[in-house]
Scaffold this active site. Sequence first.
Site, PDB file in Angstrom:
ATOM      1  NE  ARG A 193      -3.757  -2.050   2.550  1.00 37.63           N
ATOM      2  CZ  ARG A 193      -3.688  -3.304   3.115  1.00 37.63           C
ATOM      3  NH1 ARG A 193      -2.448  -3.498   3.775  1.00 37.63           N
ATOM      4  NH2 ARG A 193      -4.400  -4.329   3.245  1.00 37.63           N
ATOM      5  CE  LYS A 218      -7.912   0.334   4.257  1.00 35.01           C
ATOM      6  NZ  LYS A 218      -8.246   0.050   2.812  1.00 35.01           N
ATOM      7  CG  HIS A 291      -4.772   1.541  -4.143  1.00 31.93           C
ATOM      8  ND1 HIS A 291      -4.168   1.390  -3.172  1.00 31.93           N
ATOM      9  CD2 HIS A 291      -5.989   0.819  -4.043  1.00 31.93           C
ATOM     10  CE1 HIS A 291      -4.659   0.506  -2.390  1.00 31.93           C
ATOM     11  NE2 HIS A 291      -5.824   0.063  -3.060  1.00 31.93           N
ATOM     12  NE  ARG A 294      -3.116  -3.302  -1.201  1.00 29.44           N
ATOM     13  CZ  ARG A 294      -2.706  -4.200  -0.652  1.00 29.44           C
ATOM     14  NH1 ARG A 294      -1.265  -4.420  -0.716  1.00 29.44           N
ATOM     15  NH2 ARG A 294      -3.142  -4.887   0.081  1.00 29.44           N
ATOM     16  CG  HIS A 317      -5.848  -8.467  -0.026  1.00 31.13           C
ATOM     17  ND1 HIS A 317      -5.029  -8.323  -0.887  1.00 31.13           N
ATOM     18  CD2 HIS A 317      -6.474  -7.233  -0.087  1.00 31.13           C
ATOM     19  CE1 HIS A 317      -4.702  -7.354  -1.640  1.00 31.13           C
ATOM     20  NE2 HIS A 317      -5.728  -6.766  -1.274  1.00 31.13           N
ATOM     21  CE1 TYR A 326      -6.095  -3.174  -3.603  1.00 30.85           C
ATOM     22  CE2 TYR A 326      -8.102  -3.823  -2.694  1.00 30.85           C
ATOM     23  CZ  TYR A 326      -7.385  -3.102  -2.973  1.00 30.85           C
ATOM     24  OH  TYR A 326      -7.160  -1.982  -1.911  1.00 30.85           O
TER      25      TYR A 326
END
Length: 339
Positions: A193, A218, A291, A294, A317, A326
């Site tokens: 990230r 995160k 982003h 990613r 994740h 993603y």
Amino acid sequence: MATITKRTDGWLCQVRRKGFPHQSKKFSTRTDAAAWGRSVEAEMDGGVFVNRNEAESTTIADLLDRYMRDVSPAKRSHASDKGRARTVRAALGPYKLTALTSPVLVEYRDRRLKSISPQTVIHELNLLNRVFTLATKEWGIVLPGGVPKVIKPRKPEGRDRRVQPAEVRAIIDATESPLLRDLVLFSVATGMRRGEIVALQWEHIDLARRTAHLPVTKTDTPRDVPLSTAALAVLQARKAAGCTEPFAMTDSAASRAFCRAVRRARKVYESTCRVWDRPIDARWLIDIRLHDLRHEATSTFFERGLNVIEVASITGHKTLSMLQRYTHLRAEDLAKKLG
């Protein structure tokens, strides 16, 4: 029994009863004052009385100010909370807690959806919900009608933009910042990230073991990210250059610089097409965000043959559904595997 007194600006109703806090409220008519007094006494008699004094004297602005002062600074979302709190405060700040009903929130939601994305509205409603929850569970404020409920907008579909290697190269060539160049290369190589990259410190990087330790993430779960040859080369070059931090810039500065580089690369592309009289691809170097790198890295990991557990351990994740958002595998690549 309730006491009703005539005042210059209306009628004051007061209810005093042993074992209950003193209750008082002003009304424009004596009839309204008497009706309120009877309802309060009925609640006391029925054992369902709720003290509304604090809720009736506290505004949404008061709650948001307290949250931003006492709670939000300790959260990683503080920077984002500031902007959302300003927006909500401007629209709903004057409302007393007893006046903020579900219909009011519905009107706010629908009005905001006309100008911003559903995801942004969800963030704003989530902030309000966090504030209300704290007010009722920790700050001792009773909401007579409970926390107002509203159906949140449906989340938008996840982005499926694949950034082509040639686009990445064009962006790197267009940037005038060696720092951004290295950050882009590192992002594509690791899938980290933006905030994780700019927060990296040399003491968390083991070049010999080819790992980068992320103590703060995160998802609140620390993890170790393996470093590919490309990622390792970027870090080795920056360390050799004497950089005190691997990537010394802020989240917002990284995004702004990346967007500038994308726009510059698109202009170069359009100019080249005109010079060589080639058709201009409407999608090339359009709608690309930092982003997205990613997303691209995550998809590439699967294309290289890594399994779900391996990819999740790299990207961090926590759920398969989020990992799927993603991952954007190309149908032509899957066709090759089918034979």
